[in-house]
Enzyme design. Structure first.
Site, PDB file in Angstrom:
ATOM      1  N   GLN A   1       0.842  -1.193   0.000  1.00 31.82           N
ATOM      2  CA  GLN A   1       0.000   0.000   0.000  1.00 31.82           C
ATOM      3  C   GLN A   1       0.879   1.246   0.000  1.00 31.82           C
ATOM      4  O   GLN A   1       1.214   1.776   1.059  1.00 31.82           O
ATOM      5  CB  GLN A   1      -0.951   0.005   1.200  1.00 31.82           C
ATOM      6  N   PHE A   2       1.222   1.700  -1.192  1.00 29.04           N
ATOM      7  CA  PHE A   2       2.107   2.862  -1.317  1.00 29.04           C
ATOM      8  C   PHE A   2       1.498   4.117  -0.715  1.00 29.04           C
ATOM      9  O   PHE A   2       2.209   5.028  -0.306  1.00 29.04           O
ATOM     10  CB  PHE A   2       2.512   3.103  -2.779  1.00 29.04           C
ATOM     11  N   THR A   3       0.178   4.165  -0.577  1.00 33.59           N
ATOM     12  CA  THR A   3      -0.465   5.368  -0.045  1.00 33.59           C
ATOM     13  C   THR A   3      -0.108   5.624   1.416  1.00 33.59           C
ATOM     14  O   THR A   3      -0.306   6.737   1.912  1.00 33.59           O
ATOM     15  CB  THR A   3      -1.998   5.300  -0.205  1.00 33.59           C
TER      16      THR A   3
END
Length: 150
Positions: A78-80
């Site tokens: 989850q790069f966010t």
């Protein structure tokens, strides 16, 4: 690296409405990889997560780890989690690692987590649009950043 850890009764990942992975009782780990992350971040987080005592003992006290209960772990990229929201209303992803770094770090994290757990971890698919379904148990949700160890 940043992780959001959720104690779950169960969790599932779907990609394009197709079930891809599923676990029972254990931990759902959402993993964000930063531009300055390396193997030392992986090693520290794996050790910390495997030993994190957030499952109830016989007296109802959070005193057992996922390893103690022989639980499962699911890791979803989850790069966010690496979002910077300091300026304006649109998050900046400047601190998120590019795929060339993030994919090997994600794969290493999953591999090392599986070694620590003594069994493979369930995963999503890096970079895919995933739907994550879970039953948060408690709810218990913990956030850990490998750059903030104190």
């Amino acid at each position: 690296m940043r992780v959001v850890i959720q104690r779950v009764r169960n969790a599932k990942v779907h990609i394009t409405d197709v079930p891809t992975a599923e676990i029972g009782q254990g931990l759902l780990v959402l993993l964000g990889v930063g531009t300055d992350d390396g193997k030392e971040d992986v090693d520290w987080l794996v050790k910390k997560i495997a030993a994190l005592r957030i499952f109830d003992d016989d007296e109802g006290v959070m005193n057992r780890s996922v390893m103690d209960i022989e639980g499962d772990i699911m890791v979803v990229s989850q790069f966010t989690l690496m979002a910077s929201t300091k300026k304006g209303n649109r998050p900046s992803w400047i601190h998120a690692a590019p795929h060339s770094l993030a994919i090997p770090m994600y794969e290493l994290f999953c591999q090392e987590m599986g070694k620590a757990l003594g069994k493979p971890v369930a995963t999503g698919q890096f970079g895919a649009n995933m739907q994550v379904e879970l039953t948060n148990d408690g709810p218990v949700t913990i956030i850990i950043d490998s750059k903030n160890k104190t």
